[in-house]
Write an enzyme that holds these catalytic residues in place. Structure first.
Site, PDB file in Angstrom:
ATOM      1  N   GLU A   1     -68.207 -42.034 -77.089  1.00  0.00           N
ATOM      2  CA  GLU A   1     -66.967 -42.648 -76.615  1.00  0.00           C
ATOM      3  C   GLU A   1     -65.954 -41.527 -76.394  1.00  0.00           C
ATOM      4  OE1 GLU A   1     -65.518 -45.584 -79.308  1.00  0.00           O
ATOM      5  OE2 GLU A   1     -67.316 -46.824 -79.188  1.00  0.00           O
ATOM      6  N   ASP A   4     -54.398 -48.064 -82.205  1.00  0.00           N
ATOM      7  CA  ASP A   4     -54.899 -46.886 -82.897  1.00  0.00           C
ATOM      8  C   ASP A   4     -53.969 -46.457 -84.024  1.00  0.00           C
ATOM      9  OD1 ASP A   4     -57.299 -46.275 -81.373  1.00  0.00           O
ATOM     10  OD2 ASP A   4     -55.926 -45.936 -79.697  1.00  0.00           O
TER      11      ASP A   4
END
Length: 271
Positions: A52, A63
């Site tokens: 990723e 995040d």
């Protein structure tokens, strides 16, 4: 979507080996283009089965601090979508087998132009997309067009994804399903493996797609435990922390690849 994609071949091979995939996350351009590219090119050899690659964004709301700071470092050093796609092209010059997923948010893709982005991503060798802020209700914007050019759209499921919501999440998901093992942001403390295993088994009753588990997995021991029941183990914040804590960019790359090697070894002997 092709029935013999790079992603499908990789998960089929791992199933034959009776082991989970190690799915690694780093942010494109962190700490800068040169050293981020060196890290990316080293990941397959270190043991990453699926990569990723984060698309830096100014407001990565899902995040935690580690990946937010990684995006800030990358953007401060001039990383943009053109450079991120170029990194994929550079990987494909030496690796035609390891699936690569671009992960991030819709805004940078929208600004780039969806059609242009998808064409260039497919041409560069991108295998999948994880776009955390596009729910199933907006599949026509990116998910369906991505499938039309052979790019998997990997959806996230969470502990709050109930039986009513799950069919919509699974409807156009391909490649693998990313099970977010805890509520909150990336890098948060992981729940008990037993609880995650029960939740994964519930989802598995509704789909044959591989299920990768992430959020809060930081050590080889944790990765090995998750690998006992998941099809993939996703590790991101711990790798980004290797870059943030290094004395030099070269040391950051070395630390990432060392941890990936340790995680890979643990996963390969987990079953």
């Amino acid at each position: 979507m092709t029935t013999n994609s790079r992603m499908q071949r990789r998960f089929a091979a791992l199933k034959d080996e009776n082991r989970a995939a190690l799915v690694t996350f780093t942010t494109a351009g962190d700490p800068n283009y040169e050293h981020s590219l060196n890290t990316l090119l080293g990941l397959p050899g270190a043991g990453a089965d699926v990569i990723e690659l984060g698309m830096p964004f100014t407001d990565p709301m899902a995040d935690g601090a580690a990946i937010q700071l990684g995006s800030q470092r990358a953007l401060a050093n001039g990383q943009n979508m053109v450079k991120t796609l170029q990194m994929v092209r550079e990987l494909r010059k030496q690796d035609q087998d390891t699936p690569l997923v671009l992960m991030g948010y819709y805004n940078p893709i929208y600004r780039y132009g969806v059609d242009t982005f998808l064409k260039e991503a497919a041409d560069a060798g991108v295998d999948g997309l994880i776009v955390v802020d596009l729910p199933p209700e907006h599949d026509d914007e990116l998910c369906v067009p991505a499938a039309a050019v052979g790019i998997h759209f990997i959806r996230l499921a969470t502990p709050t994804t109930d039986a009513k919501r799950l069919p919509g999440v699974l409807a156009n998901t391909s490649g693998f399903l990313y099970y977010v093992s805890s509520t909150g942001v990336t890098g948060a403390a992981a729940p008990t493996p037993e609880k995650v295993q029960r939740e994964v088994e519930v989802i598995r009753a509704h789909t044959d797609i591989p299920i990768g588990v992430g959020f809060g997995i930081r050590t080889p021991e944790q990765a090995a435990r998750i690998a006992q029941f998941a099809d993939g183990v996703v590790v991101g914040s711990a790798l980004v922390d290797c870059i943030a804590g290094a004395q030099t960019p070269e040391a950051g790359t070395a630390a990432v690849l060392s941890l990936v090697s340790e995680l890979s070894s643990a996963i390969r002997t987990a079953r």
